[in-house]
Design a protein around this motif. Structure first.
Motif, PDB file in Angstrom:
ATOM      1  N   ASN A   1       0.815  -1.208   0.000  1.00 18.04           N
ATOM      2  CA  ASN A   1       0.000   0.000   0.000  1.00 18.04           C
ATOM      3  C   ASN A   1       0.852   1.262   0.000  1.00 18.04           C
ATOM      4  O   ASN A   1       0.513   2.251  -0.646  1.00 18.04           O
ATOM      5  N   VAL A   2       1.970   1.221   0.712  1.00 21.00           N
ATOM      6  CA  VAL A   2       2.856   2.383   0.728  1.00 21.00           C
ATOM      7  C   VAL A   2       3.478   2.586  -0.649  1.00 21.00           C
ATOM      8  O   VAL A   2       3.638   3.723  -1.113  1.00 21.00           O
ATOM      9  N   LEU A   3       3.832   1.503  -1.326  1.00 18.78           N
ATOM     10  CA  LEU A   3       4.376   1.623  -2.679  1.00 18.78           C
ATOM     11  C   LEU A   3       3.328   2.182  -3.646  1.00 18.78           C
ATOM     12  O   LEU A   3       3.661   2.956  -4.554  1.00 18.78           O
ATOM     13  N   ALA A   4       2.062   1.781  -3.454  1.00 13.72           N
ATOM     14  CA  ALA A   4       0.996   2.349  -4.279  1.00 13.72           C
ATOM     15  C   ALA A   4       0.867   3.845  -4.022  1.00 13.72           C
ATOM     16  O   ALA A   4       0.665   4.643  -4.946  1.00 13.72           O
ATOM     17  N   ALA A   5       1.008   4.239  -2.754  1.00 12.25           N
ATOM     18  CA  ALA A   5       0.963   5.659  -2.407  1.00 12.25           C
ATOM     19  C   ALA A   5       2.150   6.401  -3.004  1.00 12.25           C
ATOM     20  O   ALA A   5       2.030   7.552  -3.447  1.00 12.25           O
ATOM     21  N   LYS A   6       3.308   5.735  -3.030  1.00 11.36           N
ATOM     22  CA  LYS A   6       4.504   6.351  -3.611  1.00 11.36           C
ATOM     23  C   LYS A   6       4.284   6.643  -5.101  1.00 11.36           C
ATOM     24  O   LYS A   6       4.620   7.733  -5.583  1.00 11.36           O
ATOM     25  N   GLU A   7       3.740   5.666  -5.813  1.00 14.74           N
ATOM     26  CA  GLU A   7       3.478   5.864  -7.242  1.00 14.74           C
ATOM     27  C   GLU A   7       2.506   7.024  -7.468  1.00 14.74           C
ATOM     28  O   GLU A   7       2.691   7.842  -8.373  1.00 14.74           O
ATOM     29  N   TYR A   8       1.481   7.093  -6.623  1.00 15.52           N
ATOM     30  CA  TYR A   8       0.506   8.187  -6.757  1.00 15.52           C
ATOM     31  C   TYR A   8       1.178   9.527  -6.462  1.00 15.52           C
ATOM     32  O   TYR A   8       0.983  10.515  -7.191  1.00 15.52           O
ATOM     33  N   ALA A   9       1.983   9.558  -5.405  1.00 12.46           N
ATOM     34  CA  ALA A   9       2.625  10.814  -5.011  1.00 12.46           C
ATOM     35  C   ALA A   9       3.584  11.311  -6.088  1.00 12.46           C
ATOM     36  O   ALA A   9       3.650  12.514  -6.379  1.00 12.46           O
ATOM     37  N   LEU A  10       4.332  10.402  -6.692  1.00 11.13           N
ATOM     38  CA  LEU A  10       5.303  10.795  -7.712  1.00 11.13           C
ATOM     39  C   LEU A  10       4.622  11.340  -8.965  1.00 11.13           C
ATOM     40  O   LEU A  10       5.183  12.174  -9.675  1.00 11.13           O
TER      41      LEU A  10
END
Length: 352
Positions: free
Chosen positions: A330-339
């Motif tokens: 989930n954090v990696l999914a958030a990272k992709e969204y944030a980038l």
């Protein structure tokens, strides 16, 4: 930029794989490949060692780099050669086991690297936080001192190497050292890799030497399965990659472990209890708990203040989560969204 001063120190449970003998499951036709070393067009012994490493196609299991390139860069520029026997993920012992079982070949490989580097000083490093009771880590191997490295996870290579003092350091994986000794003294090409096979589905957890190119399923069949695994992972339990098709996934020079586990779905996916352990041990200084909750509730717009783009993907948050939540994914999914949606400089949401 995050400060990587934090980290979780893990006790490494490696039995019973570590205490068992290393077995070889290799293709005889590949294993018998010999090098023709009678016509080496080199000027000195150092260049000869480098050329043999090139012809033998030896790869350092630590990073996948061809060993001959590493040796060429270190030619007459090395103050100490360090054999890397550090396995800092649970269950994995594919560097330490060969280091202990094939000590003479490791020592020969170190000595060859010292010749190339133009130095006489050498050392061996292993992970200190090993909780096994059946396996004794010696103070020295073939008169080469063994240094036990503590460190935190994820591993900080720079901090670890500072324990060996100043100067140029040549660090080589234990497996690559073994293959270098075999290439120089037995004219053998590297066609195999050392792999830990473990997990609650594996009948006989052990470290094995297998031919590169063998499939993951072929390896598992040789160690036996007590039941059908729900997940197979290549690599460590914290940073490994799930295997979708074990019949087509191949062992490579950098495959350090194959883990086969059967997860009890009844023990998984509890609600987040807000314990804060993931925040305490995140090496990037993030708050995975809040990031996880925002992703689960699709409140992506609220993610910006939490710097999800700084996630380093180490998997510590999922590993230590007492509720066994898939926090890291989930954090990696958030990272992709944030980038893709936020400006890292802090100027708000992007125009995309």
């Amino acid at each position: 930029m995050p400060m990587f001063s934090k980290g979780i120190v893990l006790a490494q449970h490696k039995e019973p794989a570590l205490s068992r003998p290393i077995l070889r499951f290799v293709n005889p036709m590949m294993d018998n490949q010999q090098l023709d070393l009678t016509r080496l067009a080199v000027q000195n012994e150092q260049e000869a060692i480098i050329e043999v490493a090139r012809l033998a196609q030896i790869v350092d299991e630590r990073d996948g780099k061809p060993l001959y390139k590493v040796l060429h860069k270190a030619l007459n520029k090395t103050d100490i050669v360090i054999a890397d026997g550090v396995d800092d993920e649970p269950y994995v012992s594919s560097r330490l086991a060969p280091l202990l079982a094939l000590r003479t070949e490791v020592a020969d490989g170190i000595e060859l690297c010292c010749r190339v580097g133009g130095c006489k000083k050498s050392a061996i490093m292993v992970y200190k936080m090993i909780t096994d009771t059946e396996t004794r880590i010696p103070r020295s191997i073939e008169k080469i001192k063994v240094t036990k490295i503590r460190g935190g996870y994820p591993a900080n290579a720079g901090a670890r190497l500072r324990q060996f003092g100043p100067g140029k350091k040549l660090v080589v994986g234990a497996g690559a050292l073994i293959h270098l000794a075999r290439a120089v003294y037995k004219a053998k090409k590297q066609t195999s890799a050392f792999v830990t096979v473990a997990g609650n589905c594996v009948t006989n957890p052990m470290n094995i030497e297998v031919s590169v190119g063998m499939t993951v399923m072929q390896v598992l069949e040789r160690c036996g399965l007590t039941e059908e695994p729900t997940r197979i992972v290549c690599g460590g339990s914290m940073t490994g990659i799930s295997v979708i098709d074990p019949d087509k996934t191949l062992v490579t020079y950098t495959t350090k472990a194959i883990l086969a586990v059967r997860e009890n779905k009844g023990d998984m996916h509890y609600a987040c209890i807000g314990c804060g352990v993931c925040e305490r041990d995140c090496p990037a200084g993030l708050n995975p708990m809040y990031i996880y909750r925002f992703v689960q509730t699709s409140y992506f717009a609220n993610l910006e203040p939490f710097d999800a783009h700084l996630c380093i993907g180490c998997g510590t948050c999922s590993y230590i989560c007492p509720s066994k939540l898939e926090v890291a994914a989930n954090v990696l999914a958030a990272k992709e969204y944030a980038l893709s949606h936020f400006d890292p400089a802090g100027e708000g949401e992007s125009d995309e």
